[in-house]
Motif scaffolding. Structure first.
Motif, short mmCIF file in Angstrom:
data_model
loop_
_atom_site.label_atom_id
_atom_site.label_comp_id
_atom_site.label_asym_id
_atom_site.label_seq_id
_atom_site.Cartn_x
_atom_site.Cartn_y
_atom_site.Cartn_z
N TYR A 31 0.82 -1.21 0.00
CA TYR A 31 0.00 0.00 0.00
C TYR A 31 0.86 1.27 0.00
N LYS A 47 -1.64 15.08 2.77
CA LYS A 47 -1.83 14.71 4.17
C LYS A 47 -1.22 15.78 5.09
N ALA A 66 -10.56 4.62 9.26
CA ALA A 66 -10.00 4.07 8.01
C ALA A 66 -8.52 4.43 7.95
N ASP A 90 -9.43 0.96 11.77
CA ASP A 90 -9.72 0.59 10.38
C ASP A 90 -10.61 -0.66 10.43
N ILE A 91 -11.37 -0.89 9.39
CA ILE A 91 -12.19 -2.10 9.34
C ILE A 91 -11.35 -3.32 8.94
N ASN A 92 -10.16 -3.05 8.38
CA ASN A 92 -9.37 -4.12 7.79
C ASN A 92 -8.14 -4.44 8.65
N MET A 95 -4.56 -4.06 6.93
CA MET A 95 -4.10 -2.67 6.82
C MET A 95 -3.67 -2.14 8.21
N ASP A 116 -15.87 -0.66 12.17
CA ASP A 116 -16.55 -0.15 10.99
C ASP A 116 -16.96 1.30 11.28
N ALA A 117 -16.60 2.20 10.38
CA ALA A 117 -16.94 3.61 10.57
C ALA A 117 -18.45 3.83 10.69
N SER A 133 -9.19 9.74 5.96
CA SER A 133 -8.32 10.11 4.84
C SER A 133 -8.36 8.99 3.80
N PHE A 134 -8.90 9.29 2.64
CA PHE A 134 -9.02 8.34 1.52
C PHE A 134 -9.77 7.06 1.93
C1 LIG Z 1 -7.14 3.99 0.72
S1 LIG Z 1 -7.04 3.36 2.36
C2 LIG Z 1 -6.64 4.82 3.29
C3 LIG Z 1 -5.66 4.55 4.39
C4 LIG Z 1 -5.12 5.81 5.10
N1 LIG Z 1 -6.17 6.52 5.78
C5 LIG Z 1 -4.41 6.71 4.16
O1 LIG Z 1 -4.84 7.87 3.99
O2 LIG Z 1 -3.39 6.31 3.57
C6 LIG Z 1 -8.75 3.14 2.71
C7 LIG Z 1 -9.00 2.42 4.03
O3 LIG Z 1 -10.41 2.48 4.31
C8 LIG Z 1 -10.73 1.33 5.06
N2 LIG Z 1 -12.19 1.16 5.11
C9 LIG Z 1 -13.02 0.85 4.09
N3 LIG Z 1 -14.29 0.77 4.53
C10 LIG Z 1 -14.27 1.06 5.86
C11 LIG Z 1 -15.26 1.16 6.88
N4 LIG Z 1 -16.55 0.93 6.61
N5 LIG Z 1 -14.88 1.48 8.12
C12 LIG Z 1 -13.58 1.71 8.42
N6 LIG Z 1 -12.58 1.62 7.50
C13 LIG Z 1 -12.92 1.32 6.23
C14 LIG Z 1 -9.98 0.24 4.30
O4 LIG Z 1 -9.86 -0.94 5.04
C15 LIG Z 1 -8.66 0.94 4.00
O5 LIG Z 1 -7.68 0.66 4.97
#
Ligand SMILES: C[S@@+](CC[C@H](N)C(=O)[O-])C[C@H]1O[C@@H](n2cnc3c(N)ncnc32)[C@H](O)[C@@H]1O
Length: 243
Positions: A31, A47, A66, A90-92, A95, A116-117, A133-134
């Motif tokens: 990533y 950022k 996230a 984060d949900i994952n 990551m 989960d957000a 963020s993203f």
């Molecule tokens: C593109 S990454 C961004 C990571 C970091 N915030 C950054 O800016 O580099 C998106 C993240 O959103 C998380 N995500 C997706 N759906 C989510 C949810 N419902 N709740 C929390 N996290 C979530 C994914 O697991 C992933 O780690």
């Protein structure tokens, strides 16, 4: 069952979280390098700008939603200092593990939670700042997630939504070419996964533009919302105040 988007595909709502999880399970280990390559390092500047706008003070509490590999959590931890609190979520799990390892390498041990957000496991009015963020782009019910972010913020607290957005019209052709021709190929070579990077390009196109996201934030607990366009709208920082 209701339908939603996964990139350009229409799927049942219940499937989306699972598909998004597969994307981030697949890309977690590559990533950070992919972020630097795809954005030519620009994600660091976007950022850094968001962190400057956050303007956290020593001792304050921040929630990184996230939070993935932890860039924002790390920067917020510097702002709030040893008496403050930064929760990295984060949900994952894949990551979050990458992020936790990176933060430990930097000498930071932050509370880290898989969640989960759309259903945050925190009490009302707990944080001075919430940041996503993203991440918002990937959520199934963005309205629910935003309402949860408002719930856990103190009155007067700040939400930062840093996200890809609608690029200025003169750049849209070259941006499309880069997104759909270059990104998936880069994903294939570096991360062995072109499909996840095609999803990235598609999900950006399906995400609400600057004005639509501002409306959504206003409907879900943020009376005041400012938009900061970055890199001609490739990215936008929405700053919402819980009133
Ligand atoms: C593109 S990454 C961004 C990571 C970091 N915030 C950054 O800016 O580099 C998106 C993240 O959103 C998380 N995500 C997706 N759906 C989510 C949810 N419902 N709740 C929390 N996290 C979530 C994914 O697991 C992933 O780690």
């Amino acid at each position: 069952m209701n339908q939603t988007h996964f990139g350009f595909k229409k799927i049942d709502e219940g499937e989306k979280a699972h598909r998004v999880r597969s994307v981030f399970d697949s890309v977690a280990s590559k990533y950070d390098i992919m972020n630097d390559l795809m954005s030519m390092g620009m994600h660091r500047a976007w950022k850094a700008y968001a962190v400057m706008v956050a303007g956290l003070r020593s001792g304050e509490a921040a929630l990184d939603i996230a939070g993935g590999t932890g860039d924002m959590a790390q920067a917020f931890a510097k702002q709030v200092g040893p008496n403050g609190l930064v929760v990295h979520t984060d949900i994952n799990l894949a990551m979050l593990r990458q992020g936790r390892d990176r933060l430990l390498d930097e000498g930071l041990m932050l509370p880290t939670t898989v969640c989960d957000a759309e259903a945050l496991p925190f009490p009302d009015a707990r944080f001075n700042l919430v940041c996503v963020s993203f991440g918002l782009r990937n959520m199934t019910h963005k309205d629910r997630a935003l309402a949860e972010m408002a719930r856990v913020l103190k009155p007067g607290g700040k939400l930062l939504v840093l996200e890809f957005s609608k690029v200025a019209q003169p750049l849209s052709k070259v941006y499309d070419w880069y997104s759909f021709q270059v990104l998936p190929r880069l994903g294939k070579v570096v991360a062995g996964d072109d499909a996840s990077y095609r999803y990235l390009a598609e999900s950006i196109r399906m995400h609400p533009d600057q004005a639509a996201l501002k409306d959504l934030m206003q409907q879900n607990g943020f009376a005041h919302v400012d938009i900061h366009n970055l890199s001609f709208g490739v990215v936008a920082l929405h700053v919402g105040i819980k009133c």
